[in-house]
Every structure is written in C-alpha cells, then in structure tokens.
Design a protein around this motif. Sequence first.
Motif, PDB file in Angstrom:
ATOM      1  N   MET A   1     -44.605 -16.965   5.906  1.00 41.79           N
ATOM      2  CA  MET A   1     -45.720 -17.542   5.087  1.00 41.79           C
ATOM      3  C   MET A   1     -45.720 -18.189   3.856  1.00 41.79           C
ATOM      4  N   LEU A   2     -44.482 -18.244   3.307  1.00 39.32           N
ATOM      5  CA  LEU A   2     -44.146 -18.897   2.440  1.00 39.32           C
ATOM      6  C   LEU A   2     -43.982 -20.583   1.794  1.00 39.32           C
ATOM      7  N   GLN A   3     -43.254 -21.048   3.573  1.00 38.83           N
ATOM      8  CA  GLN A   3     -43.545 -22.292   3.957  1.00 38.83           C
ATOM      9  C   GLN A   3     -45.128 -22.955   3.680  1.00 38.83           C
ATOM     10  N   ILE A   4     -46.258 -22.256   4.163  1.00 37.75           N
ATOM     11  CA  ILE A   4     -47.451 -22.675   4.550  1.00 37.75           C
ATOM     12  C   ILE A   4     -48.561 -22.249   3.005  1.00 37.75           C
ATOM     13  N   ALA A   5     -47.806 -21.170   2.273  1.00 38.58           N
ATOM     14  CA  ALA A   5     -48.465 -20.222   1.017  1.00 38.58           C
ATOM     15  C   ALA A   5     -49.540 -21.707   0.781  1.00 38.58           C
ATOM     16  N   PRO A   6     -48.190 -22.822  -0.248  1.00 39.58           N
ATOM     17  CA  PRO A   6     -49.458 -24.001  -0.836  1.00 39.58           C
ATOM     18  C   PRO A   6     -50.054 -24.354  -0.545  1.00 39.58           C
ATOM     19  N   VAL A   7     -50.590 -24.390   0.538  1.00 39.93           N
ATOM     20  CA  VAL A   7     -52.067 -25.374   1.434  1.00 39.93           C
ATOM     21  C   VAL A   7     -52.471 -24.072   1.872  1.00 39.93           C
ATOM     22  N   MET A   8     -52.558 -22.667   2.095  1.00 36.75           N
ATOM     23  CA  MET A   8     -53.064 -21.867   1.998  1.00 36.75           C
ATOM     24  C   MET A   8     -54.039 -21.111   0.731  1.00 36.75           C
ATOM     25  N   GLU A   9     -53.016 -21.880  -0.331  1.00 33.94           N
ATOM     26  CA  GLU A   9     -53.965 -22.135  -2.029  1.00 33.94           C
ATOM     27  C   GLU A   9     -54.862 -23.329  -1.854  1.00 33.94           C
ATOM     28  N   ARG A  10     -54.890 -24.241  -0.880  1.00 35.22           N
ATOM     29  CA  ARG A  10     -55.176 -25.224  -1.445  1.00 35.22           C
ATOM     30  C   ARG A  10     -56.450 -25.170  -0.712  1.00 35.22           C
ATOM     31  N   ALA A  11     -56.467 -24.509   0.748  1.00 35.72           N
ATOM     32  CA  ALA A  11     -57.640 -24.302   1.443  1.00 35.72           C
ATOM     33  C   ALA A  11     -58.921 -24.328   0.613  1.00 35.72           C
ATOM     34  N   GLY A  12     -59.090 -23.076  -0.038  1.00 32.23           N
ATOM     35  CA  GLY A  12     -60.532 -23.073  -1.013  1.00 32.23           C
ATOM     36  C   GLY A  12     -60.845 -21.479  -0.318  1.00 32.23           C
ATOM     37  N   PHE A  13     -59.935 -20.392   0.101  1.00 35.29           N
ATOM     38  CA  PHE A  13     -60.541 -19.337   0.855  1.00 35.29           C
ATOM     39  C   PHE A  13     -61.019 -17.845  -1.076  1.00 35.29           C
ATOM     40  N   HIS A  14     -61.763 -17.401  -0.611  1.00 39.19           N
ATOM     41  CA  HIS A  14     -62.400 -16.561  -1.061  1.00 39.19           C
ATOM     42  C   HIS A  14     -60.972 -15.397  -1.292  1.00 39.19           C
ATOM     43  N   ALA A  15     -60.293 -15.102  -0.547  1.00 40.79           N
ATOM     44  CA  ALA A  15     -59.074 -14.799  -0.861  1.00 40.79           C
ATOM     45  C   ALA A  15     -58.548 -14.850   0.717  1.00 40.79           C
ATOM     46  N   ILE A  16     -57.275 -14.359   0.772  1.00 35.86           N
ATOM     47  CA  ILE A  16     -55.881 -14.004   1.951  1.00 35.86           C
ATOM     48  C   ILE A  16     -55.192 -12.187   2.059  1.00 35.86           C
ATOM     49  N   ASP A  17     -56.134 -12.299   2.973  1.00 38.01           N
ATOM     50  CA  ASP A  17     -56.058 -11.023   3.322  1.00 38.01           C
ATOM     51  C   ASP A  17     -54.796 -10.606   3.673  1.00 38.01           C
ATOM     52  N   PHE A  18     -53.754 -10.195   2.824  1.00 35.11           N
ATOM     53  CA  PHE A  18     -52.447 -10.542   2.855  1.00 35.11           C
ATOM     54  C   PHE A  18     -51.429  -8.989   3.602  1.00 35.11           C
ATOM     55  N   LEU A  19     -51.513  -8.285   3.373  1.00 31.53           N
ATOM     56  CA  LEU A  19     -51.230  -6.806   3.213  1.00 31.53           C
ATOM     57  C   LEU A  19     -51.708  -5.697   3.306  1.00 31.53           C
ATOM     58  N   ALA A  20     -50.403  -4.686   4.032  1.00 31.73           N
ATOM     59  CA  ALA A  20     -51.235  -3.519   4.308  1.00 31.73           C
ATOM     60  C   ALA A  20     -50.017  -2.564   4.332  1.00 31.73           C
ATOM     61  N   SER A  21     -50.293  -1.228   4.129  1.00 27.18           N
ATOM     62  CA  SER A  21     -48.795  -0.181   3.467  1.00 27.18           C
ATOM     63  C   SER A  21     -48.310  -0.682   4.945  1.00 27.18           C
ATOM     64  N   THR A  22     -48.825  -0.680   6.340  1.00 31.44           N
ATOM     65  CA  THR A  22     -48.419  -0.695   7.710  1.00 31.44           C
ATOM     66  C   THR A  22     -47.019  -2.275   7.373  1.00 31.44           C
ATOM     67  N   HIS A  23     -47.397  -3.084   7.186  1.00 35.81           N
ATOM     68  CA  HIS A  23     -47.019  -4.230   7.467  1.00 35.81           C
ATOM     69  C   HIS A  23     -45.359  -4.511   6.002  1.00 35.81           C
ATOM     70  N   MET A  24     -45.722  -3.545   5.275  1.00 36.90           N
ATOM     71  CA  MET A  24     -45.385  -3.501   4.136  1.00 36.90           C
ATOM     72  C   MET A  24     -43.675  -2.752   5.046  1.00 36.90           C
ATOM     73  N   GLY A  25     -43.920  -1.196   5.358  1.00 35.83           N
ATOM     74  CA  GLY A  25     -43.314  -0.906   7.150  1.00 35.83           C
ATOM     75  C   GLY A  25     -42.054  -2.156   7.975  1.00 35.83           C
ATOM     76  N   VAL A  26     -43.403  -2.275   8.118  1.00 30.40           N
ATOM     77  CA  VAL A  26     -42.626  -3.217   9.199  1.00 30.40           C
ATOM     78  C   VAL A  26     -41.532  -4.456   8.536  1.00 30.40           C
ATOM     79  N   ALA A  27     -41.791  -4.747   8.160  1.00 30.20           N
ATOM     80  CA  ALA A  27     -41.468  -5.669   6.714  1.00 30.20           C
ATOM     81  C   ALA A  27     -39.542  -5.301   7.025  1.00 30.20           C
ATOM     82  N   VAL A  28     -39.292  -3.767   6.077  1.00 25.29           N
ATOM     83  CA  VAL A  28     -38.399  -3.395   5.768  1.00 25.29           C
ATOM     84  C   VAL A  28     -37.777  -2.874   7.682  1.00 25.29           C
ATOM     85  N   ARG A  29     -38.252  -2.544   8.289  1.00 22.56           N
ATOM     86  CA  ARG A  29     -37.736  -1.835   9.706  1.00 22.56           C
ATOM     87  C   ARG A  29     -37.629  -2.925  10.100  1.00 22.56           C
TER      88      ARG A  29
END
Length: 489
Positions: free
Chosen positions: A29-57
């Motif tokens: 995610m971090l590798q492409i993040a500066p490009v996503m920042e430059r793209a001009g999106f209204h927002a980035i759908d980034f996280l849900a609690s499910t993904h937080m659990g997956v990151a740990v597990r």
Amino acid sequence: MTRIDLIDTTVRDGNQSNWGATGLDTGMMLQIAPVMERAGFHAIDFLASTHMGVAVRFKKEDPWERLRLMREACPTTPLQFLTTGMRFISWEVASEELMEFAFRLLVNNGIRRFAIMDPMNHVPAMLNMAGITRRAGGEQIVAALTFTLSPLHDDAHFAEAARKLTASGRFDRLYLKDPGGLVTPERAKTLVPALKAAIGDTPLEFHSHTTIGLAPFSYLEAASLGATTLHTAAKGAANGTAQPAQAAVIANLRDLGFGVDVDDEAIAQMDAYFAALTRAEGLPYGQPGEFDRAYFRHQMPGGMMGTMIRQLREIRREHLLPQVLDEVERVRAELGYPIMVTPFSQVVGTMALMNVMQGERYATIPDEVTRYVLGRFGKPAMPMDPEVEARIRDSKRARELEDEPHMASLDELRKRIGTGYSDEEFLLRAVMPADQVDAMVAAGPARRGYDARSRPVMHLLGELVKRKGLTSVKIEKPGLKLELNGGQG
C-alpha cells in the motif's frame, strides 16, 4: 459541465472482494500511496475493522502503524473507515463506550471520513452511530444505505430511510451501497430519482460491484440522474466481485460530457502497479463477471463470495459452490431476508456452507446464527420461518447464549488485560486473541515498500532457505547461467 468525483476502493474493497482481504500488506500500500494521493480522489476507502483484524491475524502487521503511515503518505486525501454496526473486529456486540473509544483512536491515527452502515438499514441505529462518530471527532460522516432485494425493499422503502437519515442533520453525504452488484440500469432509473427527491441537496454517492457485470452501466445511469460520486478501483483489484475499473469509468463519463477532475497519469500508474502486483503475487486479476440471474436470488456480496470460493478451494470442494449458493437463498428466506452484507452475509453463508458440507440442515448451528435469531443484531425485516426459529431458540446453546454477558466495560477490560499497553494495542487485545497480538508485536515494524520485479527472486530465496542440507544451486534460462556452490552445512 457536471463534475463527478471518485472514491478509490482499491486497497479496502478491491482487496477484500477479489483477494479475501489478504492480498495486500502495508508495504504494498505504501509503495503506491504517493500516486494515490496525487490522483485527486474525493477520498480513499481504506479501512474497516475486518481489515484491521486480517492485518494482525494473517500479516502480523500493526493496523494502527499501517494507518499512520498511509496518512503521512496521503496528507490531503481523506482516508475512510467503514463501520458495519455495533462491532469492532470481534463478532461480539460492542458497547457505545468501546465504539467511541475505537473511533477516537481512528481519528487520532488518521481517519477523516466514516461510512456508517447498519446491516439491517435500521435508521435509529445509524443515527446513534453517527452521534458516536461525531463525538469521537469524525470529520465527514456518510450514511451508507444498503441495497437488497426482498418482498419489502422497494424504492419507497429506501427513499423513506434516506429521508430520515439526511433530515436528521447528522450526515454529510449519503451513498447507496450495492454489495451484490444487483442494481440494474433499469432499477437505477427509478431508485436514484427517488433517493434524490428524498435527500434534497445532500450529495449522493453510488457504490456497486461488477459481480454480474451490471455496475459499469448502472454507474452511468446514476451519474446522469444526479449521483455526484462513484466508487471505483484500479485495474487488477477492480472488476471481478469488486468495483468497476476507474480508467474505464472515467472514459465513459467524459464521453457522456461529464467532468472528472483526476490526474490521468496517476490513474495509469496505479493500474500498472496493481497489474504488476497481481502477476508477481499470483493474485487473480479482476475481470467483469458474466451476467448470472441467480445472483438476484442468493445475493452473495463480492467480499463474501471471494472468501467462500477461497475456503472451498482450500478444502478442495470448489465444485460445491452452486449447491451452497442455492442453500444460501433458502437459508436467507428462513432467517427473515437479512440484507446480504457484513455480518449477515457471513451468518447466512456459513450456515448454508455447513448445511451442504454436513448433509443435514441445521445439524450444527454456529453461535453467530444463534445470536442473530436471538435478536442480538436487531429485528429482521420480515418474520423468520417458525420451525427454523423454534429449532434454534429451543437449543441448549441458545439458552447459554441468552445468559452470556455483554462485552465488558473499558475499565473492566483494562483490569483483565493489564497495563503498560498503548491505547491502540489495548484495543486490539480487547477484541482479538492475545496470541495473535503477541505474534504481531514480535514481528516488529512492517516493511515500508514493495518491488514486484524482485518478488520472484525473493520467493526463490525463501524456498531455498527452507531446504536443509542444500550445498549448490544452478539457475539457467536463455541468456543467463548462475551456479552457486557452498560448503557442507
């Protein structure tokens, strides 16, 4: 020229729908993040609690570290957290105290936009959650009204819910969330105007999936009828059971005369990056699904469909998928037509899978199905099948769960878990097994970058390291011959 904004869903919904939420790690995610920042999106759908659990597990990565690093890389583009009712990572129903605590930590670590969804579209619950989020410091709060098909859910039903949500003044925007990709262009022609009439000047967003190939067509209808924001993803993570590919949506919108103010070079870079990543990691490259009318019956959403296919593939039972989906339709009707979205898609899907695998219906009933029948998630929109309801309610396990205590207070949790942890780590320990959090801590900081070109070499080295007693390696391909020799060891 009417302007259409885009929400990027690549790293959250694209990752979940096409890759079971396990395809991406922090470095990717971090590798492409500066490009996503430059793209001009209204927002980035980034996280849900499910993904937080997956990151740990599954990744042994700290989701709070991931969020902070992504916030640093995307300082101007709001990062979104999707909440699915009164739960945080754990299936256990959480207290308002815990939810406000969790949301405050999310705000402190970089979340600016919250999408508030209730799995039953229960308006009072959504209003209450909006209040909790606002108290925690949420900057932009969006009501996510979930689309479904049932004898109850007509245009008037959705319009009335939208009216109540936006009239409350607690939401900044509203988005129509279509997890099954079931909104046809014809339905959009009636539903979108009904929603617009109900919400007035509140901005309307549309979020759908290409599971049966309808979303790219419905997006254009929705934009023409007044939706101002569409949810899309980069190629590779797009399509399949995820959102439409953003480059194609942009081109089609512009062809219709809409303005889409994004950095086209950044969009192309994202597409190239995630396409290369799918090849390097052996991940499915999302393609629009073929039209399949059966989805209008079972309504399995993209994320759960991807997870179910992966689970069946792991136990070499993928051929049972059609039978399981038929059973999903039957179970959903028996449970009162819950909306097929987290957590109910998991409740219904797991029950259907167990019915098929065991060869006897409701022979074993997961606790979450029992909790659903006991009303822990609210009242179903329609009555349950009386025989199925009685069978579950009259079970010994149902009586045990009736008496189970609710989640402890924060003070009680701190006494049980102990001191010396940051608030962020304490919250993970409150809702996840301790051994999983211990493994995450022991793994240390996540990697900060990713190079798809080096992935095959790293994979080869990893496999070689596993082989004990290896003393020489020879690699040959056209134009290259490499031979390594070592001593005994």
